[in-house]
Design a protein around this motif. Structure first.
Motif, PDB file in Angstrom:
ATOM      1  N   ILE A 240       0.857  -1.174   0.000  1.00  0.00           N
ATOM      2  CA  ILE A 240       0.000   0.000   0.000  1.00  0.00           C
ATOM      3  C   ILE A 240       0.895   1.227   0.000  1.00  0.00           C
ATOM      4  CG2 ILE A 240      -1.733   1.321   1.271  1.00  0.00           C
ATOM      5  CD1 ILE A 240      -2.854  -1.258   2.351  1.00  0.00           C
ATOM      6  N   CYS A 241       0.607   2.166  -0.877  1.00  0.00           N
ATOM      7  CA  CYS A 241       1.441   3.361  -1.019  1.00  0.00           C
ATOM      8  C   CYS A 241       1.254   4.316   0.156  1.00  0.00           C
ATOM      9  CB  CYS A 241       1.094   4.072  -2.322  1.00  0.00           C
ATOM     10  SG  CYS A 241       1.292   3.047  -3.793  1.00  0.00           S
ATOM     11  N   GLY A 242       2.175   5.264   0.250  1.00  0.00           N
ATOM     12  CA  GLY A 242       2.080   6.301   1.258  1.00  0.00           C
ATOM     13  C   GLY A 242       2.729   5.901   2.575  1.00  0.00           C
ATOM     14  N   ASN A 243       2.637   6.814   3.532  1.00  0.00           N
ATOM     15  CA  ASN A 243       3.202   6.550   4.854  1.00  0.00           C
ATOM     16  C   ASN A 243       2.195   5.735   5.667  1.00  0.00           C
ATOM     17  OD1 ASN A 243       4.402   6.485   7.323  1.00  0.00           O
ATOM     18  ND2 ASN A 243       4.827   8.670   7.437  1.00  0.00           N
ATOM     19  N   THR A 244       2.358   4.436   5.630  1.00  0.00           N
ATOM     20  CA  THR A 244       1.413   3.519   6.279  1.00  0.00           C
ATOM     21  C   THR A 244       1.825   3.175   7.708  1.00  0.00           C
ATOM     22  OG1 THR A 244       2.619   1.672   5.283  1.00  0.00           O
ATOM     23  CG2 THR A 244       0.664   2.462   4.111  1.00  0.00           C
ATOM     24  N   THR A 245       2.805   3.876   8.262  1.00  0.00           N
ATOM     25  CA  THR A 245       3.361   3.529   9.576  1.00  0.00           C
ATOM     26  C   THR A 245       2.276   3.275  10.617  1.00  0.00           C
ATOM     27  OG1 THR A 245       5.320   4.877   9.113  1.00  0.00           O
ATOM     28  CG2 THR A 245       4.924   4.270  11.408  1.00  0.00           C
ATOM     29  N   ASN A 246       1.333   4.195  10.745  1.00  0.00           N
ATOM     30  CA  ASN A 246       0.315   4.079  11.792  1.00  0.00           C
ATOM     31  C   ASN A 246      -0.749   3.028  11.476  1.00  0.00           C
ATOM     32  OD1 ASN A 246       1.511   6.086  13.361  1.00  0.00           O
ATOM     33  ND2 ASN A 246       0.405   7.717  12.300  1.00  0.00           N
ATOM     34  N   GLY A 247      -0.741   2.532  10.254  1.00  0.00           N
ATOM     35  CA  GLY A 247      -1.716   1.510   9.885  1.00  0.00           C
ATOM     36  C   GLY A 247      -1.155   0.107   9.790  1.00  0.00           C
ATOM     37  N   LEU A 248       0.127  -0.050  10.046  1.00  0.00           N
ATOM     38  CA  LEU A 248       0.771  -1.345   9.846  1.00  0.00           C
ATOM     39  C   LEU A 248       0.203  -2.439  10.743  1.00  0.00           C
ATOM     40  CD1 LEU A 248       4.476  -0.201   9.378  1.00  0.00           C
ATOM     41  CD2 LEU A 248       3.020  -1.279   7.651  1.00  0.00           C
ATOM     42  N   ALA A 249      -0.129  -2.097  11.972  1.00  0.00           N
ATOM     43  CA  ALA A 249      -0.675  -3.101  12.884  1.00  0.00           C
ATOM     44  C   ALA A 249      -2.006  -3.644  12.376  1.00  0.00           C
ATOM     45  CB  ALA A 249      -0.837  -2.511  14.283  1.00  0.00           C
ATOM     46  N   ILE A 250      -2.802  -2.770  11.747  1.00  0.00           N
ATOM     47  CA  ILE A 250      -4.078  -3.229  11.183  1.00  0.00           C
ATOM     48  C   ILE A 250      -3.822  -4.052   9.926  1.00  0.00           C
ATOM     49  CG2 ILE A 250      -6.394  -2.544  10.452  1.00  0.00           C
ATOM     50  CD1 ILE A 250      -5.888   0.181  11.728  1.00  0.00           C
ATOM     51  N   MET A 251      -2.901  -3.600   9.066  1.00  0.00           N
ATOM     52  CA  MET A 251      -2.555  -4.358   7.864  1.00  0.00           C
ATOM     53  C   MET A 251      -2.061  -5.755   8.225  1.00  0.00           C
ATOM     54  SD  MET A 251      -0.611  -1.255   5.834  1.00  0.00           S
ATOM     55  CE  MET A 251       0.067  -2.275   4.534  1.00  0.00           C
ATOM     56  N   ASP A 252      -1.349  -5.844   9.343  1.00  0.00           N
ATOM     57  CA  ASP A 252      -0.821  -7.130   9.803  1.00  0.00           C
ATOM     58  C   ASP A 252      -1.940  -8.120  10.116  1.00  0.00           C
ATOM     59  OD1 ASP A 252       1.403  -8.756  10.414  1.00  0.00           O
ATOM     60  OD2 ASP A 252       1.304  -8.257  12.538  1.00  0.00           O
ATOM     61  N   LYS A 253      -3.120  -7.602  10.470  1.00  0.00           N
ATOM     62  CA  LYS A 253      -4.258  -8.473  10.793  1.00  0.00           C
ATOM     63  C   LYS A 253      -4.792  -9.220   9.571  1.00  0.00           C
ATOM     64  CE  LYS A 253      -6.001  -5.624  14.648  1.00  0.00           C
ATOM     65  NZ  LYS A 253      -7.173  -4.836  15.119  1.00  0.00           N
ATOM     66  N   THR A 254      -4.393  -8.787   8.374  1.00  0.00           N
ATOM     67  CA  THR A 254      -4.830  -9.504   7.174  1.00  0.00           C
ATOM     68  C   THR A 254      -4.258 -10.911   7.130  1.00  0.00           C
ATOM     69  OG1 THR A 254      -2.960  -8.676   5.881  1.00  0.00           O
ATOM     70  CG2 THR A 254      -5.011  -7.387   5.806  1.00  0.00           C
ATOM     71  N   GLY A 255      -3.128 -11.122   7.814  1.00  0.00           N
ATOM     72  CA  GLY A 255      -2.478 -12.427   7.790  1.00  0.00           C
ATOM     73  C   GLY A 255      -1.481 -12.602   6.668  1.00  0.00           C
ATOM     74  N   VAL A 256      -1.150 -11.523   5.957  1.00  0.00           N
ATOM     75  CA  VAL A 256      -0.181 -11.638   4.870  1.00  0.00           C
ATOM     76  C   VAL A 256       1.192 -12.026   5.421  1.00  0.00           C
ATOM     77  CG1 VAL A 256      -1.284 -10.061   3.232  1.00  0.00           C
ATOM     78  CG2 VAL A 256       0.255  -9.137   4.982  1.00  0.00           C
ATOM     79  N   ASN A 257       1.973 -12.671   4.581  1.00  0.00           N
ATOM     80  CA  ASN A 257       3.333 -13.047   4.981  1.00  0.00           C
ATOM     81  C   ASN A 257       4.264 -11.845   5.011  1.00  0.00           C
ATOM     82  OD1 ASN A 257       2.125 -15.495   3.241  1.00  0.00           O
ATOM     83  ND2 ASN A 257       3.420 -16.311   4.871  1.00  0.00           N
ATOM     84  N   GLY A 258       4.042 -10.900   4.085  1.00  0.00           N
ATOM     85  CA  GLY A 258       4.912  -9.738   4.006  1.00  0.00           C
ATOM     86  C   GLY A 258       4.128  -8.472   3.751  1.00  0.00           C
ATOM     87  N   ILE A 259       4.608  -7.371   4.299  1.00  0.00           N
ATOM     88  CA  ILE A 259       4.032  -6.055   4.029  1.00  0.00           C
ATOM     89  C   ILE A 259       5.108  -5.205   3.369  1.00  0.00           C
ATOM     90  CG2 ILE A 259       3.078  -3.945   5.022  1.00  0.00           C
ATOM     91  CD1 ILE A 259       1.903  -5.644   7.280  1.00  0.00           C
ATOM     92  N   SER A 260       4.844  -4.762   2.146  1.00  0.00           N
ATOM     93  CA  SER A 260       5.768  -3.924   1.391  1.00  0.00           C
ATOM     94  C   SER A 260       5.469  -2.469   1.696  1.00  0.00           C
ATOM     95  CB  SER A 260       5.598  -4.214  -0.113  1.00  0.00           C
ATOM     96  OG  SER A 260       6.294  -3.277  -0.897  1.00  0.00           O
ATOM     97  N   VAL A 261       6.506  -1.735   2.139  1.00  0.00           N
ATOM     98  CA  VAL A 261       6.274  -0.362   2.596  1.00  0.00           C
ATOM     99  C   VAL A 261       6.948   0.664   1.692  1.00  0.00           C
ATOM    100  CG1 VAL A 261       5.891  -1.022   5.000  1.00  0.00           C
ATOM    101  CG2 VAL A 261       8.220  -0.450   4.228  1.00  0.00           C
ATOM    102  N   ASP A 262       6.329   1.808   1.616  1.00  0.00           N
ATOM    103  CA  ASP A 262       6.765   2.980   0.866  1.00  0.00           C
ATOM    104  C   ASP A 262       8.065   3.536   1.464  1.00  0.00           C
ATOM    105  OD1 ASP A 262       6.716   6.015   0.367  1.00  0.00           O
ATOM    106  OD2 ASP A 262       4.968   5.417  -0.800  1.00  0.00           O
ATOM    107  N   GLN A 263       8.789   4.279   0.661  1.00  0.00           N
ATOM    108  CA  GLN A 263      10.053   4.872   1.111  1.00  0.00           C
ATOM    109  C   GLN A 263       9.893   5.879   2.246  1.00  0.00           C
ATOM    110  OE1 GLN A 263       8.844   4.870  -1.983  1.00  0.00           O
ATOM    111  NE2 GLN A 263       8.650   6.960  -2.770  1.00  0.00           N
TER     112      GLN A 263
END
Length: 339
Positions: A240-263
């Motif tokens: 997911i694009c953008g500064n997802t820092t504050n949303g990473l814990a929620i994204m982690d709930k999806t159960g994905v193996n990896g989260i690709s983060v923006d620069q």
């Protein structure tokens, strides 16, 4: 330690199992003009022709050195299947959605009878099969698709965010439809040889919709895809694009193996914000990979690696004008990195 094939190495790395070294892979767009010139397969034809698509995807491995092959190169084929207007793009620009098709529930009913073997979706599935038959025993076969939230926005257009805030009935119905489509499409990719899925859901960014809306309108639908892939032992990565820092814990709930983060995301902070997924990223695709030098790529890569990133990769899709030498340096830094 055992030396693994690239396929085994990525399989293990995404599941937090011990590996001999870091895999050199990219879960976002991989094609460049220099690769096109080297292999003879060019945009925009490579978006629409399965053989050319596979040839250009292969160049990411044979020219750059990436230890995986990935298709497609854009996120508009899904919307096109349902009748959205698409600006075709050119040698340097990816296609984009310019006309939308779902305003209400009645419009949604009109697009429910679709065929995955038609249009560019069918060509992408063919390309997956071509790549799997050639490389499937040794290299990871990465399939990519737009996520359900962003696909819903492509279909609904400018009204999408307003509809979210006013709670229009088309919103949950459209998200259900998109998630079900994503699952069917992903399963078709698996049948054709895909072993790792990248879900690209740019407009589901925490910066755009915040945590409450993400948890309600993105998380359950992304999780539906992830759960379906888990049943098939297919790893998933969410970008997911953008500064997802504050949303990473929620994204982690999806159960994905990896989260690709923006620069724009700090890697060390990101790692501390998740419990399950590995963090992937996040070399700046413009300032470093496109406009930098190999030496600057090396410096930036060392910083990301030293921060503890799970897999070194671009922070977003590779810009088509990115020099081969810079991408090769990224691969070199990855392969030489000592855990």
């Amino acid at each position: 330690m055992t030396e693994y094939t690239p396929k085994e190495r990525l399989y293990r790395a995404l599941r937090k199992q011990p590996v001999d070294r870091m895999p050199a892979v990219c879960f976002t767009q991989t094609a460049t003009v220099e690769q096109m010139e080297a292999c003879g397969a060019y945009w925009p034809e490579a978006h629409e022709d399965a053989e050319k698509m596979a040839t250009l995807a292969e160049a990411g491995h044979t020219v750059i050195g990436l230890e995986a092959v990935r298709v497609p190169f854009d996120i508009t084929a899904e919307a096109e299947l349902f009748g959205c207007g698409i600006k075709a793009g050119d040698l340097k620009q990816q296609p984009s959605v310019i006309k939308h098709v779902v305003k209400n529930l009645e419009d949604l009913e009109k697009i429910k009878d679709y065929n995955l073997n038609e249009g560019r979706i069918g060509k992408i599935l063919e390309a997956v099969k071509i790549l799997s038959e050639k490389y499937g025993k040794e290299l990871p076969i990465l399939g990519s698709m737009i996520g359900p939230f962003s696909l819903a926005q492509h279909l609904n257009g400018d009204a999408w965010f307003g509809n979210l805030f006013t709670g229009e009935e088309v919103v949950p119905a459209l998200l259900d439809f998109c998630a079900d489509f994503n699952v069917a499409y992903a399963k078709a990719m698996v049948e054709n040889g895909m072993d790792t899925l990248a879900i690209i859901d740019p407009t589901a960014s925490y910066e755009l919709i915040g945590g409450e809306f993400y948890e309600k309108y993105a998380l359950p639908y992304q999780k539906r895809i992830v759960d379906a892939m888990k049943e098939l032992n297919v790893a998933t990565v969410l970008h997911i694009c953008g500064n997802t820092t504050n949303g990473l814990a929620i994204m982690d709930k999806t159960g994905v193996n990896g989260i690709s983060v923006d620069q724009r995301v700090d890697i060390a902070t990101a790692i501390g914000n998740v419990e399950n997924a590995i963090i992937i990223g996040n070399l700046d695709p413009v300032a470093v990979l496109w406009n930098g030098t190999p030496e600057e790529v090396e410096v930036a890569a060392k910083k990301v690696l030293d921060a503890g990133v799970g897999l070194l990769s671009p922070g977003c899709g590779i810009v088509s004008m990115t020099p081969t030498a810079n991408l090769q340096k990224m691969v070199e830094c990855t392969i030489n990195h000592k855990y």
